[in-house]
Design an enzyme around this catalytic site. Structure first.
Site, short mmCIF file in Angstrom:
data_model
loop_
_atom_site.label_atom_id
_atom_site.label_comp_id
_atom_site.label_asym_id
_atom_site.label_seq_id
_atom_site.Cartn_x
_atom_site.Cartn_y
_atom_site.Cartn_z
N ASP A 90 -31.71 -23.53 17.04
CA ASP A 90 -32.85 -23.81 16.16
C ASP A 90 -32.99 -22.65 15.18
O ASP A 90 -32.34 -21.62 15.32
CB ASP A 90 -34.13 -24.06 16.96
CG ASP A 90 -34.55 -22.88 17.80
OD1 ASP A 90 -34.00 -21.78 17.61
OD2 ASP A 90 -35.44 -23.04 18.64
N SER A 91 -33.85 -22.81 14.18
CA SER A 91 -33.87 -21.85 13.07
C SER A 91 -34.81 -20.68 13.28
O SER A 91 -34.79 -19.72 12.53
CB SER A 91 -34.29 -22.58 11.80
OG SER A 91 -35.66 -22.96 11.90
N ASP A 144 -37.61 -23.96 8.66
CA ASP A 144 -38.72 -24.82 8.23
C ASP A 144 -40.04 -24.24 8.70
O ASP A 144 -40.07 -23.36 9.55
CB ASP A 144 -38.55 -26.24 8.79
CG ASP A 144 -38.65 -26.26 10.32
OD1 ASP A 144 -38.22 -25.28 10.97
OD2 ASP A 144 -39.16 -27.25 10.88
N GLY A 220 -41.97 -31.19 14.15
CA GLY A 220 -43.43 -31.30 14.07
C GLY A 220 -44.04 -32.36 14.96
O GLY A 220 -45.16 -32.80 14.72
N ASP A 270 -33.84 -32.30 22.83
CA ASP A 270 -33.91 -31.07 23.62
C ASP A 270 -35.35 -30.91 24.08
O ASP A 270 -36.27 -31.38 23.43
CB ASP A 270 -33.50 -29.85 22.80
CG ASP A 270 -34.65 -29.34 21.94
OD1 ASP A 270 -35.32 -28.36 22.33
OD2 ASP A 270 -34.92 -29.94 20.87
N CYS A 313 -29.58 -33.39 45.83
CA CYS A 313 -29.87 -34.65 46.52
C CYS A 313 -28.81 -35.00 47.56
O CYS A 313 -29.11 -35.64 48.56
CB CYS A 313 -30.02 -35.78 45.51
SG CYS A 313 -31.56 -35.68 44.55
#
Length: 375
Positions: A90-91, A144, A220, A270, A313
């Site tokens: 991510d940025s 952003d 967002g 994600d 499991c």
């Protein structure tokens, strides 16, 4: 480098194949989050064993620690962390947004104080691209501004959301200019912003299409808004995304969110939820969620989920996992994380198969019936 091949569709749901520099990713896919270059409680080998195809790293946190100079000495994040499959970074925009009062946003970028030592720092589209170039992630995100759902305790107005979104568009252009200037051989995604307003989301998407990114993300969402608002925006934006590019829904969410996302044309997801919840003893299963600390599990001989093939499991009872959680044993967090991520990745595999076979709607119906049954 990025090549996206659409293999099948079923309604708005898409089955695809995404090729990047470090390999091929079958979509739709979930990306485990490795904030500091490590998926918490998991080794790279264990990630491969549960069929993780791509992981996410965090530009902001890796820039602060260990720092770009250290990662550069290894030739990038893959070599530094011992992971040879694809990575998306991510940025840093969302993390800066999360700093609240500690940051000041200007047209140039964001001035803020380091949450580690208080140093004055500056992050901009250009700086974000430079950091991600050193990380050498296969998929780079534009810088952003994540439009908040609330400003001063009330929902953001259309004017506030528009101002934020348009700045993100200007930052998108600066991001791709810097990405190209550096001759980055990887792929760059743009991010659709616009808050809870459909017309602003449309304006953002149109602006990104003019810039022509390799892929497009919806940002967002899952930032404090009511679930119905998130779904409304997702249902509006998802089917409008360009058909020839991969679609990424950032930071979302529950198993139900993933199914809803795929139904609306999303290819990539994600979220910290499966790993964070695992460490807190909240486990996802085909038949609903289990809070393993509850006393009802202290002598329960059943596995978490009899239909699950994960290491936890196959080998351990709910009673043992309850015991590990109550005593704070590290093994508890590890087994819980293996299970939750296996469940998420297996859910994606089942959706890929359902789309390929043209039975996605039947799958969705069965998924909700199973989850409502209770574990």
């Amino acid at each position: 480098m990025l090549n996206f091949k659409l293999l099948n569709t079923d309604g708005n749901a898409r089955r695809g194949q995404l090729t990047v520099n470090h390999g091929v990713i079958e979509t739709p896919i979930f990306m485990p989050v490795g904030t500091y270059g490590s998926v918490k409680a998991m080794s790279p080998l264990e990630l491969k064993e549960i069929d993780a195809q791509i992981i996410l790293g965090n530009t902001f946190h890796l820039w602060l620690r260990p720092g770009n100079d250290i990662v550069a000495k290894f030739g990038g994040l893959h070599e530094f962390m011992g992971w040879d499959k694809p990575i998306l970074t991510d940025s840093g925009g969302f993390q800066v947004f999360s700093l609240g009062e500690m940051r000041k946003i200007t047209e140039e970028g964001v001035h803020f104080s380091s949450p580690i030592n208080g140093d004055k720092l500056f992050l901009s589209p250009e700086v974000s691209m430079q950091i991600q170039r050193v990380l050498n992630s296969d998929i780079v995100m534009q810088f952003d501004e994540c439009t908040p759902y609330e400003i001063d305790g009330r929902p953001a107005t259309a004017d506030e959301a528009a101002k934020s979104m348009r700045m993100s568009l200007r930052w998108a252009k600066r991001s791709i200019d810097e990405f190209n200037r550096e001759e980055n051989p990887n792929a760059l995604f743009g991010i659709v912003q616009g808050g809870m307003f459909e017309h602003l989301r449309d304006e953002s998407l149109a602006g990104l299409e003019d810039i022509n990114f390799h892929g497009v993300a919806i940002g967002g969402l899952s930032v404090g808004e009511p679930k119905e608002d998130m779904l409304r925006v997702l249902q509006h934006v998802g089917p409008r995304l360009p058909a020839n590019k991969p679609h990424y829904l950032m930071g979302v969410g529950t198993p139900e969110d993933l199914v809803q996302g795929v139904a609306n044309g999303i290819d990539m997801f994600d979220c910290v939820m499966p790993t964070r919840n695992a460490r807190n003893g909240w486990l996802f299963t085909r038949f609903g969620d289990i809070k393993i600390k509850n006393a009802r599990y202290k002598d329960d001989k059943k596995p978490l989920d009899a239909s699950c093939g994960c290491y936890a499991c196959r080998n351990f009872s709910r009673a043992y996992l309850h015991h590990l959680h109550r005593t704070g044993e590290i093994l508890g967090a590890r087994l819980n994380t293996i299970h939750n991520l296996h469940y998420y990745l297996d859910l994606m595999r089942e959706m890929r198969e359902a789309i390929s076979e043209g039975r996605f709607q039947l799958f969705v119906k069965q998924f909700h019936a199973d989850r409502a049954r209770g574990a």
